[in-house]
Enzyme design. Structure first.
Site, PDB file in Angstrom:
ATOM      1  N   SER A 143       0.869  -1.232   0.342  1.00 47.42           N
ATOM      2  CA  SER A 143       0.104   0.196   0.059  1.00 47.42           C
ATOM      3  C   SER A 143       0.534   1.118  -0.107  1.00 47.42           C
ATOM      4  O   SER A 143       2.413   1.514   0.294  1.00 47.42           O
ATOM      5  CB  SER A 143      -1.014  -0.049   1.404  1.00 47.42           C
ATOM      6  OG  SER A 143      -1.537   1.162   1.069  1.00 47.42           O
ATOM      7  N   TYR A 156      -2.070  -0.524  10.552  1.00 49.48           N
ATOM      8  CA  TYR A 156      -1.539  -0.784   8.581  1.00 49.48           C
ATOM      9  C   TYR A 156      -0.565  -0.368   8.094  1.00 49.48           C
ATOM     10  O   TYR A 156       0.225  -1.327   7.548  1.00 49.48           O
ATOM     11  CB  TYR A 156      -3.393  -0.285   8.791  1.00 49.48           C
ATOM     12  CG  TYR A 156      -3.213  -0.260   7.388  1.00 49.48           C
ATOM     13  CD1 TYR A 156      -3.023  -1.599   6.743  1.00 49.48           C
ATOM     14  CD2 TYR A 156      -3.058   0.067   6.585  1.00 49.48           C
ATOM     15  CE1 TYR A 156      -4.060  -2.151   5.455  1.00 49.48           C
ATOM     16  CE2 TYR A 156      -3.815   0.077   4.513  1.00 49.48           C
ATOM     17  CZ  TYR A 156      -3.289  -1.391   4.600  1.00 49.48           C
ATOM     18  OH  TYR A 156      -4.132  -1.274   3.238  1.00 49.48           O
TER      19      TYR A 156
HETATM   20  P1  NAP Z   1     -11.682  -6.368  -0.051  1.00 46.54           P
HETATM   21  O1  NAP Z   1     -12.665  -6.338  -1.277  1.00 46.54           O
HETATM   22  O2  NAP Z   1     -12.086  -6.212   1.177  1.00 46.54           O
HETATM   23  O3  NAP Z   1     -10.890  -7.701  -0.468  1.00 46.54           O
HETATM   24  C1  NAP Z   1      -9.853  -8.225   0.817  1.00 46.54           C
HETATM   25  C2  NAP Z   1     -10.049  -9.701   0.361  1.00 46.54           C
HETATM   26  O4  NAP Z   1      -8.937 -10.461   1.767  1.00 46.54           O
HETATM   27  C3  NAP Z   1     -11.654 -10.011   0.696  1.00 46.54           C
HETATM   28  O5  NAP Z   1     -11.185 -11.121  -0.620  1.00 46.54           O
HETATM   29  C4  NAP Z   1     -11.402 -10.989   1.519  1.00 46.54           C
HETATM   30  O6  NAP Z   1     -12.712 -11.754   1.420  1.00 46.54           O
HETATM   31  C5  NAP Z   1     -10.108 -11.848   2.312  1.00 46.54           C
HETATM   32  N1  NAP Z   1      -9.590 -11.671   3.600  1.00 46.54           N
HETATM   33  C6  NAP Z   1      -9.928 -10.913   4.832  1.00 46.54           C
HETATM   34  N2  NAP Z   1      -9.749 -11.472   5.685  1.00 46.54           N
HETATM   35  C7  NAP Z   1      -9.869 -12.515   6.008  1.00 46.54           C
HETATM   36  C8  NAP Z   1      -8.688 -14.084   6.140  1.00 46.54           C
HETATM   37  N3  NAP Z   1      -8.640 -13.873   7.319  1.00 46.54           N
HETATM   38  N4  NAP Z   1      -8.496 -14.880   5.782  1.00 46.54           N
HETATM   39  C9  NAP Z   1      -8.885 -15.387   4.456  1.00 46.54           C
HETATM   40  N5  NAP Z   1      -8.976 -13.989   3.698  1.00 46.54           N
HETATM   41  C10 NAP Z   1      -8.893 -12.502   4.267  1.00 46.54           C
HETATM   42  O7  NAP Z   1     -10.171  -4.971   0.282  1.00 46.54           O
HETATM   43  P2  NAP Z   1      -9.597  -5.107  -1.532  1.00 46.54           P
HETATM   44  O8  NAP Z   1      -9.553  -3.777  -1.405  1.00 46.54           O
HETATM   45  O9  NAP Z   1      -9.462  -5.735  -2.379  1.00 46.54           O
HETATM   46  O10 NAP Z   1      -7.510  -5.570  -0.715  1.00 46.54           O
HETATM   47  C11 NAP Z   1      -7.044  -6.500  -1.344  1.00 46.54           C
HETATM   48  C12 NAP Z   1      -5.516  -5.585  -0.436  1.00 46.54           C
HETATM   49  O11 NAP Z   1      -5.223  -4.727  -1.471  1.00 46.54           O
HETATM   50  C13 NAP Z   1      -4.904  -5.489   0.855  1.00 46.54           C
HETATM   51  O12 NAP Z   1      -4.174  -6.672   0.910  1.00 46.54           O
HETATM   52  C14 NAP Z   1      -5.867  -4.393   0.766  1.00 46.54           C
HETATM   53  O13 NAP Z   1      -4.649  -3.654   2.075  1.00 46.54           O
HETATM   54  C15 NAP Z   1      -4.205  -4.160  -0.566  1.00 46.54           C
HETATM   55  N6  NAP Z   1      -4.751  -2.325  -0.263  1.00 46.54           N
HETATM   56  C16 NAP Z   1      -6.477  -2.156  -0.352  1.00 46.54           C
HETATM   57  C17 NAP Z   1      -6.169  -0.429  -1.104  1.00 46.54           C
HETATM   58  C18 NAP Z   1      -7.477   0.264  -1.062  1.00 46.54           C
HETATM   59  O14 NAP Z   1      -8.084   0.844  -0.758  1.00 46.54           O
HETATM   60  N7  NAP Z   1      -8.736  -1.320  -0.934  1.00 46.54           N
HETATM   61  C19 NAP Z   1      -5.295   0.786  -0.673  1.00 46.54           C
HETATM   62  C20 NAP Z   1      -4.546  -0.612  -0.794  1.00 46.54           C
HETATM   63  C21 NAP Z   1      -3.742  -1.758  -0.355  1.00 46.54           C
HETATM   64  P3  NAP Z   1     -13.179 -12.753   3.025  1.00 46.54           P
HETATM   65  O15 NAP Z   1     -14.012 -11.510   3.559  1.00 46.54           O
HETATM   66  O16 NAP Z   1     -14.562 -13.910   1.721  1.00 46.54           O
HETATM   67  O17 NAP Z   1     -12.385 -14.021   3.340  1.00 46.54           O
END
Ligand code: NAP
Length: 271
Positions: A143, A156
């Site tokens: 991130s 985080y």
């Molecule tokens: P998201 O839509 O909430 O996706 C998170 C994913 O992780 C979901 O598929 C969730 O699925 C899974 N997950 C959560 N807890 C889990 C667990 N205990 N075991 C297995 N799977 C788990 O958010 P996203 O934005 O796509 O996030 C993906 C990555 O991008 C993350 O690493 C996040 O830190 C990073 N990121 C996001 C942003 C942003 O602004 N969105 C910015 C920078 C970095 P289930 O609930 O089905 O388990």
């Protein structure tokens, strides 16, 4: 049906929504078979079915909670034993928005367990097979808070700084063994991440929020261009290069026998 020849299997964590689900779509269209990992089986099955129909690839959904030791061990075992796996996308992660003094230590502890421990264990499970087979790729989703931890909760930010530093060290250790590493630093991306972290995405200025489709397409374009660090929002890649060369430029002076002169530590007389 699929027209692309298979590029092997990509295992994507956090594939049930957001960025991970878009990686699943794009990688299937690029010719990868997929193993999709997350907790929500219904969502994984629906995605697997949709992508199998659209691309003809072999797509398996494996429900697992990566914060559960037995579930994590199951996914580690898949990475250790399935020689068709050529790509690991370490994407599963959660955020936190509250400042330290309002934070809940147990949820921060499970954030570290997912963002740091699970990612590390999955990498350790995959890398030896990649080296033995003479190739493989690991894409780690970090991130922008890795380099700007003041923006959100510091735990985080710290977890994502770990992902960046770990990726830098993996590149250093594995590049000459045929293993490619990419680390992606998304800025604010419109996914459920923000609801889970407790900040509705509508509270952010529209101008700083990217769609997950644009984010993944940008990250994969960076991958195709051979980038190691990809920051899809950053207009000028030379800014990162300058930042990185300032960091690596410190290396010759980070360890010396004596404290720097400015600390005024007098040399000790010999006993
Ligand atoms: P998201 O839509 O909430 O996706 C998170 C994913 O992780 C979901 O598929 C969730 O699925 C899974 N997950 C959560 N807890 C889990 C667990 N205990 N075991 C297995 N799977 C788990 O958010 P996203 O934005 O796509 O996030 C993906 C990555 O991008 C993350 O690493 C996040 O830190 C990073 N990121 C996001 C942003 C942003 O602004 N969105 C910015 C920078 C970095 P289930 O609930 O089905 O388990």
């Amino acid at each position: 049906m699929s027209t692309n020849p298979s590029k092997g299997t990509a295992l994507i964590t956090g594939a049930s929504s957001g960025i991970g689900a878009i990686y699943a779509d794009r990688l299937a269209r690029r010719g990868y078979d997929l193993i999709l990992v997350a907790r929500n089986r219904g969502r994984l099955d629906a995605l697997a079915e949709r992508l199998t129909t659209a691309t003809g690839r072999s797509i398996e959904a494996v429900a697992a909670d990566l914060n559960d030791k037995a579930d994590l061990a199951r996914i580690e075992n898949i990475l250790k034993t399935d020689a068709s796996i050529t790509l690991l996308v370490n994407n599963a992660g959660v955020g936190a928005s509250k400042p330290l003094l309002d934070g809940d230590i147990d949820s921060l502890d499970s954030l570290i367990s997912l963002n740091v421990t699970a990612l590390t264990r999955l990498t350790y499970a995959a890398a030896p097979g990649f080296v033995a087979r003479g190739g493989g790729t690991i894409i780690n989703i970090s991130s922008i808070v890795a380099i700007s931890p003041e923006m959100l909760n510091g735990v985080y930010g710290g977890s994502k700084a770990f992902v960046l530093a770990f990726s830098q060290s993996l590149k250093h250790e594995l590049a000459d063994k045929g293993v490619r590493i990419q680390v992606v630093l998304p800025g604010a991306t419109a996914t459920e991440f923000w609801d889970v972290a407790g900040v509705p995405i509508t509270h952010l200025p529209e101008a700083i929020v990217m769609t997950s489709e644009d984010l993944v397409d940008g990250a994969l374009a960076g991958f195709d261009q051979g980038e190691f660090v990809t920051i899809p929002s950053l207009p000028n890649a030379a800014d990162w290069d300058r930042y990185e060369s300032a960091r690596t430029g410190l290396a010759p002076n980070l360890s010396h026998k004596k404290p720097a002169e400015r600390y005024g530590v007098a040399p000790r007389a010999a006993a």
